[in-house]
Design an enzyme around this catalytic site. Structure first.
Site, PDB file in Angstrom:
ATOM      1  N   GLY A   1      47.757  43.014  38.429  1.00 26.62           N
ATOM      2  CA  GLY A   1      46.902  42.810  37.561  1.00 26.62           C
ATOM      3  C   GLY A   1      45.502  42.235  38.115  1.00 26.62           C
ATOM      4  CG  ASP A   2      43.344  40.374  42.154  1.00 24.84           C
ATOM      5  OD1 ASP A   2      42.166  39.704  41.236  1.00 24.84           O
ATOM      6  OD2 ASP A   2      43.130  40.769  43.137  1.00 24.84           O
TER       7      ASP A   2
END
Length: 155
Positions: free
Chosen positions: A31-32
């Site tokens: 997700g980063d």
């Protein structure tokens, strides 16, 4: 992005996996990168400015404190499943933390990133973009619909 995960799996022969088997920190790792590419895409769009100005504009948004603000803004918009993933990510036992963020900001940012990783693996790109856009607008981090960020204008 929706076709991206399918294309990546197909190109590299990666089998689909039960999403429930991914740890929250693995989802946050993914997700980063998702959040970073969305923000960089917005910041770069239509601009011909120095890389340092682009970095400053995106760094202002992707930092843990800003992610915490975005997360708090979008929490009422989350489904029960999404809220559960956010909670699991926020409560995950990470043995590292940012030296530039409080522990609470870092944990909330980890939850947000886990949510984005989860949605990405499900191919829910429209949902990812909706939540990010809402978060940016509700927090004031997104100046207007043209994608202008305060950091670009004053850099």
């Amino acid at each position: 992005m929706e076709e991206s995960i399918s294309a990546i799996r197909s190109t590299f022969g990666i089998a689909e996996r039960d999403i429930r088997t991914y740890s929250p920190l693995t989802l946050a790792f993914l997700g980063d990168g998702v959040f970073e590419i969305v923000i960089r895409s917005i910041v770069v769009a239509g601009r011909n400015v120095s890389p340092s100005r682009l970095h400053n504009a995106s760094a202002h948004i992707v930092k843990a404190e800003s992610q915490r603000k975005i997360t708090e803004a979008i929490e009422p918009l989350l489904s029960d499943d999404e809220a559960d993933i956010l909670r699991r990510g926020r409560n995950a036992k990470s043995y590292t933390h940012s030296k530039n963020a409080s522990v609470s900001d870092y944990r909330m940012a980890t939850g947000f990133e886990a949510l984005l990783g989860y949605l990405y693996l499900l191919g829910k790109d429209e949902r990812i973009l909706f939540l990010i856009k809402q978060g940016l607008e509700l927090t004031g981090l997104f100046k207007d619909h043209t994608g202008e960020f305060e950091e670009i204008n004053h850099a």
